[in-house]
Write a protein that holds these residues in place. Structure first.
Motif, PDB file in Angstrom:
ATOM      1  N   MET A   7      10.327 -25.115  22.138  1.00  0.00           N
ATOM      2  CA  MET A   7      11.459 -25.392  21.370  1.00  0.00           C
ATOM      3  C   MET A   7      12.232 -27.004  21.933  1.00  0.00           C
ATOM      4  SD  MET A   7      12.322 -21.883  20.731  1.00  0.00           S
ATOM      5  CE  MET A   7      14.307 -22.525  19.833  1.00  0.00           C
ATOM      6  N   ILE A   8      12.860 -26.416  23.552  1.00  0.00           N
ATOM      7  CA  ILE A   8      13.597 -28.002  24.178  1.00  0.00           C
ATOM      8  C   ILE A   8      13.021 -29.216  23.865  1.00  0.00           C
ATOM      9  CG2 ILE A   8      14.392 -28.403  26.287  1.00  0.00           C
ATOM     10  CD1 ILE A   8      14.984 -25.388  26.882  1.00  0.00           C
ATOM     11  N   LYS A   9      11.189 -28.436  24.157  1.00  0.00           N
ATOM     12  CA  LYS A   9      10.617 -30.336  23.940  1.00  0.00           C
ATOM     13  C   LYS A   9      10.870 -30.877  22.405  1.00  0.00           C
ATOM     14  CE  LYS A   9       7.148 -29.528  27.186  1.00  0.00           C
ATOM     15  NZ  LYS A   9       6.340 -29.279  27.596  1.00  0.00           N
ATOM     16  N   GLU A  13      12.626 -34.388  21.670  1.00  0.00           N
ATOM     17  CA  GLU A  13      11.902 -35.544  20.929  1.00  0.00           C
ATOM     18  C   GLU A  13      12.907 -36.104  19.872  1.00  0.00           C
ATOM     19  OE1 GLU A  13       8.136 -33.282  19.825  1.00  0.00           O
ATOM     20  OE2 GLU A  13       7.147 -33.868  21.835  1.00  0.00           O
ATOM     21  N   LYS A  14      13.842 -34.930  18.964  1.00  0.00           N
ATOM     22  CA  LYS A  14      14.019 -35.502  17.677  1.00  0.00           C
ATOM     23  C   LYS A  14      15.933 -36.036  18.682  1.00  0.00           C
ATOM     24  CE  LYS A  14      11.870 -32.039  15.005  1.00  0.00           C
ATOM     25  NZ  LYS A  14      12.018 -30.490  13.874  1.00  0.00           N
TER      26      LYS A  14
END
Length: 73
Positions: A7-9, A13-14
């Motif tokens: 989720m953190i990744k 990315e966003k």
């Protein structure tokens, strides 16, 4: 339960902000309890509600087990 690292990744990315709470954080349980109340009022998905409830239980159990919390890092 969703993988928090994944989720953190996705947030990175966003370029989306995210917030992490740790079991040792003295403020974490109160924050999760408040979030849980909001979820119960606004979210219809019973699976999501159950996930948040389990997280809250985990934080409560950790606090009882460790009984040492501190100011957030």
């Amino acid at each position: 339960m969703k993988n928090p690292i994944q989720m953190i990744k996705q947030c990175i990315e966003k370029d989306e902000p995210y917030f992490v709470l740790r079991g040792q954080d003295i403020c974490a349980l109160a924050a999760i309890e408040t979030y849980y109340k909001e979820v119960r009022q606004k979210v219809k998905n019973p699976y999501f509600i159950e996930e948040i409830e389990e997280i809250m239980k985990d934080f409560k159990a950790y606090r009882e087990e460790v009984s040492k919390t501190k100011i957030p890092d």
